[in-house]
Design a protein around this motif. Sequence first.
Motif, PDB file in Angstrom:
ATOM      1  N   THR A 359       0.847  -1.194   0.000  1.00 30.69           N
ATOM      2  CA  THR A 359       0.000   0.000   0.000  1.00 30.69           C
ATOM      3  C   THR A 359       0.881   1.242   0.000  1.00 30.69           C
ATOM      4  O   THR A 359       1.993   1.226   0.545  1.00 30.69           O
ATOM      5  N   LYS A 360       0.362   2.306  -0.619  1.00 31.91           N
ATOM      6  CA  LYS A 360       1.131   3.543  -0.665  1.00 31.91           C
ATOM      7  C   LYS A 360       1.053   4.258   0.688  1.00 31.91           C
ATOM      8  O   LYS A 360      -0.023   4.448   1.237  1.00 31.91           O
ATOM      9  N   VAL A 361       2.212   4.654   1.221  1.00 31.14           N
ATOM     10  CA  VAL A 361       2.273   5.366   2.491  1.00 31.14           C
ATOM     11  C   VAL A 361       2.036   6.852   2.289  1.00 31.14           C
ATOM     12  O   VAL A 361       1.279   7.488   3.019  1.00 31.14           O
ATOM     13  N   CYS A 362       2.690   7.433   1.270  1.00 29.55           N
ATOM     14  CA  CYS A 362       2.551   8.866   1.025  1.00 29.55           C
ATOM     15  C   CYS A 362       3.132   9.225  -0.326  1.00 29.55           C
ATOM     16  O   CYS A 362       3.824   8.422  -0.960  1.00 29.55           O
ATOM     17  N   THR A 363       2.845  10.442  -0.765  1.00 32.56           N
ATOM     18  CA  THR A 363       3.465  11.044  -1.945  1.00 32.56           C
ATOM     19  C   THR A 363       3.976  12.419  -1.533  1.00 32.56           C
ATOM     20  O   THR A 363       3.238  13.188  -0.906  1.00 32.56           O
ATOM     21  N   VAL A 364       5.238  12.712  -1.847  1.00 29.83           N
ATOM     22  CA  VAL A 364       5.801  14.019  -1.515  1.00 29.83           C
ATOM     23  C   VAL A 364       6.355  14.682  -2.771  1.00 29.83           C
ATOM     24  O   VAL A 364       6.639  14.014  -3.766  1.00 29.83           O
ATOM     25  N   ASP A 365       6.514  15.986  -2.700  1.00 26.68           N
ATOM     26  CA  ASP A 365       6.976  16.777  -3.843  1.00 26.68           C
ATOM     27  C   ASP A 365       8.481  16.990  -3.756  1.00 26.68           C
ATOM     28  O   ASP A 365       8.963  17.755  -2.934  1.00 26.68           O
ATOM     29  N   GLY A 366       9.227  16.280  -4.609  1.00 24.10           N
ATOM     30  CA  GLY A 366      10.682  16.443  -4.664  1.00 24.10           C
ATOM     31  C   GLY A 366      11.117  17.184  -5.900  1.00 24.10           C
ATOM     32  O   GLY A 366      12.161  16.868  -6.483  1.00 24.10           O
ATOM     33  N   SER A 367      10.343  18.176  -6.321  1.00 21.85           N
ATOM     34  CA  SER A 367      10.615  18.910  -7.563  1.00 21.85           C
ATOM     35  C   SER A 367      12.054  19.413  -7.619  1.00 21.85           C
ATOM     36  O   SER A 367      12.567  19.973  -6.654  1.00 21.85           O
ATOM     37  N   GLY A 368      12.687  19.207  -8.767  1.00 20.46           N
ATOM     38  CA  GLY A 368      14.035  19.711  -8.984  1.00 20.46           C
ATOM     39  C   GLY A 368      15.137  18.834  -8.410  1.00 20.46           C
ATOM     40  O   GLY A 368      16.318  19.141  -8.578  1.00 20.46           O
ATOM     41  N   SER A 369      14.794  17.748  -7.753  1.00 23.12           N
ATOM     42  CA  SER A 369      15.820  16.916  -7.102  1.00 23.12           C
ATOM     43  C   SER A 369      16.682  16.193  -8.135  1.00 23.12           C
ATOM     44  O   SER A 369      16.179  15.645  -9.113  1.00 23.12           O
ATOM     45  N   ALA A 370      17.981  16.204  -7.886  1.00 27.31           N
ATOM     46  CA  ALA A 370      18.921  15.422  -8.683  1.00 27.31           C
ATOM     47  C   ALA A 370      19.534  14.309  -7.839  1.00 27.31           C
ATOM     48  O   ALA A 370      20.321  13.515  -8.340  1.00 27.31           O
ATOM     49  N   TYR A 371      19.174  14.265  -6.553  1.00 29.22           N
ATOM     50  CA  TYR A 371      19.692  13.250  -5.630  1.00 29.22           C
ATOM     51  C   TYR A 371      18.557  12.832  -4.715  1.00 29.22           C
ATOM     52  O   TYR A 371      17.791  13.674  -4.222  1.00 29.22           O
ATOM     53  N   GLN A 416      27.262  18.369  -4.570  1.00 28.85           N
ATOM     54  CA  GLN A 416      27.202  16.956  -4.195  1.00 28.85           C
ATOM     55  C   GLN A 416      26.800  16.804  -2.736  1.00 28.85           C
ATOM     56  O   GLN A 416      27.171  17.621  -1.891  1.00 28.85           O
ATOM     57  N   VAL A 417      26.031  15.754  -2.438  1.00 26.31           N
ATOM     58  CA  VAL A 417      25.784  15.333  -1.062  1.00 26.31           C
ATOM     59  C   VAL A 417      26.111  13.849  -0.972  1.00 26.31           C
ATOM     60  O   VAL A 417      25.957  13.108  -1.946  1.00 26.31           O
ATOM     61  N   ALA A 418      26.569  13.398   0.191  1.00 28.61           N
ATOM     62  CA  ALA A 418      26.931  11.993   0.386  1.00 28.61           C
ATOM     63  C   ALA A 418      26.578  11.580   1.807  1.00 28.61           C
ATOM     64  O   ALA A 418      27.031  12.205   2.766  1.00 28.61           O
ATOM     65  N   ILE A 419      25.766  10.535   1.932  1.00 29.36           N
ATOM     66  CA  ILE A 419      25.351  10.027   3.238  1.00 29.36           C
ATOM     67  C   ILE A 419      26.400   9.038   3.756  1.00 29.36           C
ATOM     68  O   ILE A 419      26.868   8.185   3.005  1.00 29.36           O
ATOM     69  N   ARG A 420      26.741   9.167   5.040  1.00 28.47           N
ATOM     70  CA  ARG A 420      27.684   8.222   5.624  1.00 28.47           C
ATOM     71  C   ARG A 420      27.033   6.844   5.757  1.00 28.47           C
ATOM     72  O   ARG A 420      26.010   6.706   6.438  1.00 28.47           O
ATOM     73  N   PRO A 421      27.574   5.806   5.114  1.00 26.81           N
ATOM     74  CA  PRO A 421      27.002   4.460   5.254  1.00 26.81           C
ATOM     75  C   PRO A 421      27.111   3.963   6.689  1.00 26.81           C
ATOM     76  O   PRO A 421      28.103   4.225   7.372  1.00 26.81           O
ATOM     77  N   ARG A 422      26.097   3.263   7.149  1.00 24.94           N
ATOM     78  CA  ARG A 422      26.062   2.675   8.484  1.00 24.94           C
ATOM     79  C   ARG A 422      25.440   1.284   8.400  1.00 24.94           C
ATOM     80  O   ARG A 422      24.518   1.065   7.613  1.00 24.94           O
ATOM     81  N   PRO A 423      25.904   0.316   9.209  1.00 29.42           N
ATOM     82  CA  PRO A 423      25.302  -1.026   9.188  1.00 29.42           C
ATOM     83  C   PRO A 423      23.831  -0.976   9.578  1.00 29.42           C
ATOM     84  O   PRO A 423      23.448  -0.264  10.512  1.00 29.42           O
ATOM     85  N   VAL A 424      23.012  -1.716   8.864  1.00 31.06           N
ATOM     86  CA  VAL A 424      21.579  -1.710   9.144  1.00 31.06           C
ATOM     87  C   VAL A 424      21.281  -2.261  10.535  1.00 31.06           C
ATOM     88  O   VAL A 424      20.265  -1.924  11.146  1.00 31.06           O
ATOM     89  N   SER A 425      22.183  -3.083  11.083  1.00 30.44           N
ATOM     90  CA  SER A 425      21.976  -3.665  12.412  1.00 30.44           C
ATOM     91  C   SER A 425      21.970  -2.616  13.523  1.00 30.44           C
ATOM     92  O   SER A 425      21.480  -2.875  14.621  1.00 30.44           O
ATOM     93  N   LEU A 426      22.513  -1.426  13.255  1.00 28.56           N
ATOM     94  CA  LEU A 426      22.521  -0.363  14.254  1.00 28.56           C
ATOM     95  C   LEU A 426      21.150   0.300  14.404  1.00 28.56           C
ATOM     96  O   LEU A 426      20.924   1.054  15.350  1.00 28.56           O
ATOM     97  N   PHE A 427      20.250   0.010  13.480  1.00 27.90           N
ATOM     98  CA  PHE A 427      18.950   0.680  13.474  1.00 27.90           C
ATOM     99  C   PHE A 427      17.834  -0.369  13.429  1.00 27.90           C
ATOM    100  O   PHE A 427      17.320  -0.685  12.360  1.00 27.90           O
ATOM    101  N   PRO A 428      17.484  -0.930  14.595  1.00 29.52           N
ATOM    102  CA  PRO A 428      16.440  -1.962  14.620  1.00 29.52           C
ATOM    103  C   PRO A 428      15.133  -1.427  14.068  1.00 29.52           C
ATOM    104  O   PRO A 428      14.723  -0.309  14.375  1.00 29.52           O
ATOM    105  N   PHE A 429      14.514  -2.225  13.232  1.00 29.54           N
ATOM    106  CA  PHE A 429      13.267  -1.791  12.587  1.00 29.54           C
ATOM    107  C   PHE A 429      12.085  -2.155  13.469  1.00 29.54           C
ATOM    108  O   PHE A 429      11.878  -3.321  13.806  1.00 29.54           O
TER     109      PHE A 429
END
Length: 567
Positions: A359-371, A416-429
């Motif tokens: 199911t769709k959670v939401c729709t947001v406006d990312g106009s102009g985004s290149a990243y 440019q923007v760059a997100i620091r990679p982190r192990p998924v185990s650090l963020f319990p879902f």
Amino acid sequence: MSDKPVKTKGPSPDIHFAFRSLKSLELVKALPTPTTPQADFQVYSGEARALKYDQEGNNLAYATATNVVVVDAATHQTKITIPHPDVLDLSLSPRGNFVITWQRTSKNEDGSAKENLFVYEVLSGKAVARFIQKGYGQWEPQWTWDEGFMARMVTNEVHVYDKQKLVSGAKSTSFKLHIDGLGDFSLSPGRSSYIAAFLPEKKGAPAAVRLYSVPNFKSPIATKSFYKADKVQMTWNELGTSLLVLTQTEVDKTGKSYYGESNLYYLAVAGNFDCRVPLDKEGPIHDVVWSPSSKEFAVSYGFMPAKTTIFDHRANVVHSFGELPRNYIRFSPHGRYLLLGGFGNLNGMLDVWDRQSLTKVCTVDGSGSAYCEWMPDGRHILTATLSPRLRVDNGFKLWHSSGVMIHEESHNELYQVAIRPRPVSLFPFRTQGAASPPPKPCASAASRPVASKPAGAYRPPHARNAPEKVGLPSGASTDSKAKNSTKNTKSKLPPGAAPVEVVAKPAVDPEIAQKRVRALQKKLKQINALVEKVANGEKLDADQVSKINQKADVLQELESLSIGNKA
């Protein structure tokens, strides 16, 4: 699905990303509370030419006009500064123990080519290897997950280097894979290492992808042959057990598309399964991504509005999202959510889907985004408007997966923007979704004014002064359409999330569109000529490289104008 909660002690760690703009390089603490710049990071004042994190998020490297700097991504302290001018691009090995640089080729006094690709050991700052790498398109060496081996392509060969020999100063290759007519290669992730080698069509013989186990190069473990393939894009699943091969021709001989013809093939490294992925709509393939589970993948394909479909690990259809103006797909790090976006010549709208309930959670406006990328916690999304894609309204936005924007900043000429990679185990879902957070404007955002006028749908330069025309389907009134849209959106949003209005894309005058098509075709011809120069080993200046990087945008605008004329 890889969304099982992982037990960790204490709160989730901070999440950072870095950005470089015209006059600075800065770090941002994105979560839990957005803060920029970081007090413990000495902001570089000046134009940084490249910015990269390693795959594990240990180190951050950037290049200035005179130096290459490696920063500890956790403490933000400088590890080493390497005097090395004129670097145009760089990368880090998976664990961040090596930094690799590339610069334009030049010649020595005797006319011979200078070495322009350097591999530095971060610990010592020593250049452990130097190579001559003429072309920019395939300059970056590839590494095994543990950094045990580094591989790079030369004419008709893939050279594989042992890390220990590199550190000891031995430049000689440990293994060589020789294939006449080799066009490209890809080294797999995962505990076992495989090389996928691409051979283009030649003298009536079909193109092929061959899989080899490293370092056993005597015979391939799997082979897939096909026609209509001038170039390929190879995408491994996270385990390195399956490979998707997106093939493409420069020209569509049927005349239906400016993109050329494209197909998608699947190969298992076990050698027991391969197939052509069944795509039930004509047109280009826009995006292909694997789920973090490595057991399914999603494809965006077909003339706009494109289809997006999820397939299992045997290329069987699992679910189709129907036809939407979307050309970009990203699974969240846990695999729980799926992001569908429409970028380039599309209007920048983003849909977040729940993968379990579909199911769709939401729709947001990312106009102009290149990243646009997920944050490591799998709950937040970062979008950015960058130069030179757009030279106005540059900046970044941080969104919660429910559709709430929690942070926004504008920056002059953001590159440019760059997100620091982190192990998924650090963020319990959490199996139960949390309520949407309220918007959280911060002081630094207020100090940098953001344009009050919404960007809206992208309009090509020739149509920006033309009056907007909004059309409705036959038999639908404006009031009833708006009422139904609001009702459907509200029913799918979680508590606390406001619905986002979708603005119809304006039409373009046919006569103006034809003129624009001719101009874009001329530009595409110039770009293809530059690509051919690169293939022949010629060096290009910065403007020419920038033109090549615009090819995807030119193709997308051509496709959009072509569809608009047929409608």
